[in-house]
Design a protein around this motif. Structure first.
Motif, PDB file in Angstrom:
ATOM      1  N   TYR A 175      -2.931  -3.782   8.798  1.00  0.00           N
ATOM      2  CA  TYR A 175      -3.351  -3.308   8.353  1.00  0.00           C
ATOM      3  C   TYR A 175      -2.454  -1.900   9.203  1.00  0.00           C
ATOM      4  O   TYR A 175      -2.992  -0.610   9.079  1.00  0.00           O
ATOM      5  N   TYR A 176      -1.836  -1.577   7.240  1.00  0.00           N
ATOM      6  CA  TYR A 176      -0.909  -0.862   7.653  1.00  0.00           C
ATOM      7  C   TYR A 176      -1.078   0.593   7.227  1.00  0.00           C
ATOM      8  O   TYR A 176      -2.288   1.033   6.584  1.00  0.00           O
ATOM      9  N   TYR A 177      -1.305   1.208   8.210  1.00  0.00           N
ATOM     10  CA  TYR A 177      -1.119   2.924   7.530  1.00  0.00           C
ATOM     11  C   TYR A 177      -2.887   3.707   8.693  1.00  0.00           C
ATOM     12  O   TYR A 177      -3.065   4.744   8.302  1.00  0.00           O
ATOM     13  N   LYS A 178      -3.279   2.725   9.366  1.00  0.00           N
ATOM     14  CA  LYS A 178      -4.544   2.673   9.563  1.00  0.00           C
ATOM     15  C   LYS A 178      -4.740   3.741  10.327  1.00  0.00           C
ATOM     16  O   LYS A 178      -5.859   4.968   9.775  1.00  0.00           O
ATOM     17  N   GLU A 179      -4.025   4.695  10.785  1.00  0.00           N
ATOM     18  CA  GLU A 179      -4.041   5.339  11.843  1.00  0.00           C
ATOM     19  C   GLU A 179      -4.398   7.359  10.902  1.00  0.00           C
ATOM     20  O   GLU A 179      -4.713   8.298  11.001  1.00  0.00           O
ATOM     21  N   GLU A 180      -3.150   6.762   9.679  1.00  0.00           N
ATOM     22  CA  GLU A 180      -3.263   8.324   8.749  1.00  0.00           C
ATOM     23  C   GLU A 180      -3.725   7.932   7.967  1.00  0.00           C
ATOM     24  O   GLU A 180      -4.251   8.924   7.626  1.00  0.00           O
ATOM     25  N   TRP A 181      -4.891   6.916   8.050  1.00  0.00           N
ATOM     26  CA  TRP A 181      -5.803   6.995   6.483  1.00  0.00           C
ATOM     27  C   TRP A 181      -6.897   7.558   7.466  1.00  0.00           C
ATOM     28  O   TRP A 181      -7.906   8.191   6.590  1.00  0.00           O
ATOM     29  N   GLU A 182      -7.207   7.004   8.457  1.00  0.00           N
ATOM     30  CA  GLU A 182      -8.171   8.515   9.073  1.00  0.00           C
ATOM     31  C   GLU A 182      -8.310   9.658   9.249  1.00  0.00           C
ATOM     32  O   GLU A 182      -9.023  10.182   9.924  1.00  0.00           O
ATOM     33  N   LEU A 185      -6.033  11.489   7.051  1.00  0.00           N
ATOM     34  CA  LEU A 185      -6.685  12.186   5.922  1.00  0.00           C
ATOM     35  C   LEU A 185      -8.113  12.387   5.688  1.00  0.00           C
ATOM     36  O   LEU A 185      -8.771  12.912   4.752  1.00  0.00           O
ATOM     37  N   LYS A 186      -8.334  10.853   5.762  1.00  0.00           N
ATOM     38  CA  LYS A 186     -10.552  11.183   6.380  1.00  0.00           C
ATOM     39  C   LYS A 186     -10.745  12.310   6.821  1.00  0.00           C
ATOM     40  O   LYS A 186     -11.862  12.686   6.704  1.00  0.00           O
ATOM     41  N   GLU A 187     -10.537  12.085   8.252  1.00  0.00           N
ATOM     42  CA  GLU A 187     -10.867  13.659   8.767  1.00  0.00           C
ATOM     43  C   GLU A 187     -10.525  15.427   8.309  1.00  0.00           C
ATOM     44  O   GLU A 187     -11.296  15.318   8.745  1.00  0.00           O
ATOM     45  N   ASN A 188      -9.229  15.423   7.545  1.00  0.00           N
ATOM     46  CA  ASN A 188      -8.813  16.095   6.954  1.00  0.00           C
ATOM     47  C   ASN A 188      -9.763  16.448   5.682  1.00  0.00           C
ATOM     48  O   ASN A 188      -9.483  17.610   4.954  1.00  0.00           O
ATOM     49  N   GLY A 189     -10.317  15.295   5.357  1.00  0.00           N
ATOM     50  CA  GLY A 189     -11.498  15.563   4.405  1.00  0.00           C
ATOM     51  C   GLY A 189     -10.283  15.484   2.744  1.00  0.00           C
ATOM     52  O   GLY A 189     -10.980  15.396   1.640  1.00  0.00           O
ATOM     53  N   PHE A 190      -8.982  15.285   2.954  1.00  0.00           N
ATOM     54  CA  PHE A 190      -8.237  13.941   1.633  1.00  0.00           C
ATOM     55  C   PHE A 190      -8.717  12.998   0.754  1.00  0.00           C
ATOM     56  O   PHE A 190      -8.293  12.872   0.169  1.00  0.00           O
ATOM     57  N   LEU A 191      -8.750  11.821   2.199  1.00  0.00           N
ATOM     58  CA  LEU A 191      -9.277  10.928   1.429  1.00  0.00           C
ATOM     59  C   LEU A 191     -11.603  10.987   2.312  1.00  0.00           C
ATOM     60  O   LEU A 191     -11.755  11.545   2.978  1.00  0.00           O
ATOM     61  N   VAL A 211       1.121  -1.642   0.088  1.00  0.00           N
ATOM     62  CA  VAL A 211       0.158   0.301   0.084  1.00  0.00           C
ATOM     63  C   VAL A 211       1.122   0.868   0.354  1.00  0.00           C
ATOM     64  O   VAL A 211       0.492   1.945  -0.197  1.00  0.00           O
ATOM     65  N   ALA A 212       1.828   0.781  -0.054  1.00  0.00           N
ATOM     66  CA  ALA A 212       3.015   2.246   0.117  1.00  0.00           C
ATOM     67  C   ALA A 212       3.069   3.181  -1.194  1.00  0.00           C
ATOM     68  O   ALA A 212       3.283   4.599  -1.388  1.00  0.00           O
ATOM     69  N   PRO A 213       2.842   2.579  -2.049  1.00  0.00           N
ATOM     70  CA  PRO A 213       2.604   4.056  -3.806  1.00  0.00           C
ATOM     71  C   PRO A 213       1.862   4.071  -3.331  1.00  0.00           C
ATOM     72  O   PRO A 213       1.724   5.753  -3.600  1.00  0.00           O
ATOM     73  N   MET A 214       0.218   4.005  -2.844  1.00  0.00           N
ATOM     74  CA  MET A 214      -0.817   4.318  -2.640  1.00  0.00           C
ATOM     75  C   MET A 214      -0.708   5.710  -1.871  1.00  0.00           C
ATOM     76  O   MET A 214      -1.344   6.701  -1.748  1.00  0.00           O
ATOM     77  N   ARG A 215      -0.119   5.327  -0.896  1.00  0.00           N
ATOM     78  CA  ARG A 215       0.694   5.914  -0.055  1.00  0.00           C
ATOM     79  C   ARG A 215       1.374   7.675  -0.311  1.00  0.00           C
ATOM     80  O   ARG A 215       0.989   8.869   0.306  1.00  0.00           O
ATOM     81  N   ALA A 216       1.817   7.240  -0.795  1.00  0.00           N
ATOM     82  CA  ALA A 216       3.169   8.410  -1.234  1.00  0.00           C
ATOM     83  C   ALA A 216       1.460   9.066  -2.659  1.00  0.00           C
ATOM     84  O   ALA A 216       1.655  10.242  -2.526  1.00  0.00           O
ATOM     85  N   LEU A 217       1.133   8.736  -2.839  1.00  0.00           N
ATOM     86  CA  LEU A 217       0.719   8.695  -3.835  1.00  0.00           C
ATOM     87  C   LEU A 217      -0.641  10.145  -3.835  1.00  0.00           C
ATOM     88  O   LEU A 217      -1.684  11.053  -3.702  1.00  0.00           O
ATOM     89  N   ILE A 218      -1.497   9.512  -2.552  1.00  0.00           N
ATOM     90  CA  ILE A 218      -2.775  10.338  -1.485  1.00  0.00           C
ATOM     91  C   ILE A 218      -1.757  11.491  -0.501  1.00  0.00           C
ATOM     92  O   ILE A 218      -2.530  12.268  -0.980  1.00  0.00           O
ATOM     93  N   TYR A 219      -0.751  11.265  -0.539  1.00  0.00           N
ATOM     94  CA  TYR A 219       0.209  12.414   0.458  1.00  0.00           C
ATOM     95  C   TYR A 219       0.493  13.797  -0.906  1.00  0.00           C
ATOM     96  O   TYR A 219       0.780  14.883  -0.237  1.00  0.00           O
ATOM     97  N   GLU A 220       1.081  13.037  -1.747  1.00  0.00           N
ATOM     98  CA  GLU A 220       0.889  13.930  -3.226  1.00  0.00           C
ATOM     99  C   GLU A 220       0.207  15.226  -3.262  1.00  0.00           C
ATOM    100  O   GLU A 220       0.119  15.994  -3.484  1.00  0.00           O
ATOM    101  N   ARG A 221      -1.010  13.918  -3.732  1.00  0.00           N
ATOM    102  CA  ARG A 221      -2.965  14.187  -3.734  1.00  0.00           C
ATOM    103  C   ARG A 221      -2.915  15.585  -2.904  1.00  0.00           C
ATOM    104  O   ARG A 221      -3.577  16.792  -3.265  1.00  0.00           O
TER     105      ARG A 221
END
Length: 137
Positions: A32-39, A41-47, A1-11
């Motif tokens: 479940y890698y980066y669970k807290e980060e996904w949460e 990013l979702k909270e901040n509206g990026f996901l 999932v690391a490539p997607m993480r990088a893409l999401i942060y770039e976006r």
């Protein structure tokens, strides 16, 4: 999932919001890698949403393509109505073809396309750089 993480942060850095992530792993408690980060990013509206398929947490395996099918209307709206892109990353075994088959099925079901039209739409997405696969074995 690391490539997607990088893409999401770039976006996110570019101010692009409402990205949807479909993520698959074996166990909700082990990988479940980066669970807290996904949460966050979702909270901040990026996901917009995070759909996670835990393939080994139940008797019947659940994979990303199953979650895509369950959320077919949202996938359809994202790629057709909103002109969104699909970035696929993972095992080169069956996953890329299984996900592509799911996308075609979603286009047929929600877009009222024939299978041939749906396959052509995916090919156009590939040609336009809106459907990309990074897979490894």
């Amino acid at each position: 999932v690391a490539p997607m993480r990088a893409l999401i942060y770039e976006r996110a850095t570019l101010g692009i919001r409402n990205t949807t992530l479909f993520f698959g792993c074996r166990s909700s408690t082990k990988d479940y890698y980066y669970k807290e980060e996904w949460e966050k990013l979702k909270e901040n509206g990026f996901l917009k949403e995070v759909f996670v398929a835990f393939s080994r947490d139940q008797d019947r395996k659940i994979y990303v393509q199953h979650l895509m099918q369950r959320n077919g209307a949202e996938v359809y709206d994202s790629i057709v109505k909103l002109g969104g892109s699909l970035y696929i990353s993972g095992s080169a075994k069956r996953m890329p073809s299984d996900v592509k088959d799911s996308v075609v099925d979603i286009l047929v079901t929600h877009g009222k396309m024939s299978k041939i039209q749906a396959e052509k739409y995916v090919k156009l997405m590939e040609r336009d750089g809106r459907y990309r696969i990074e897979a490894w074995s």
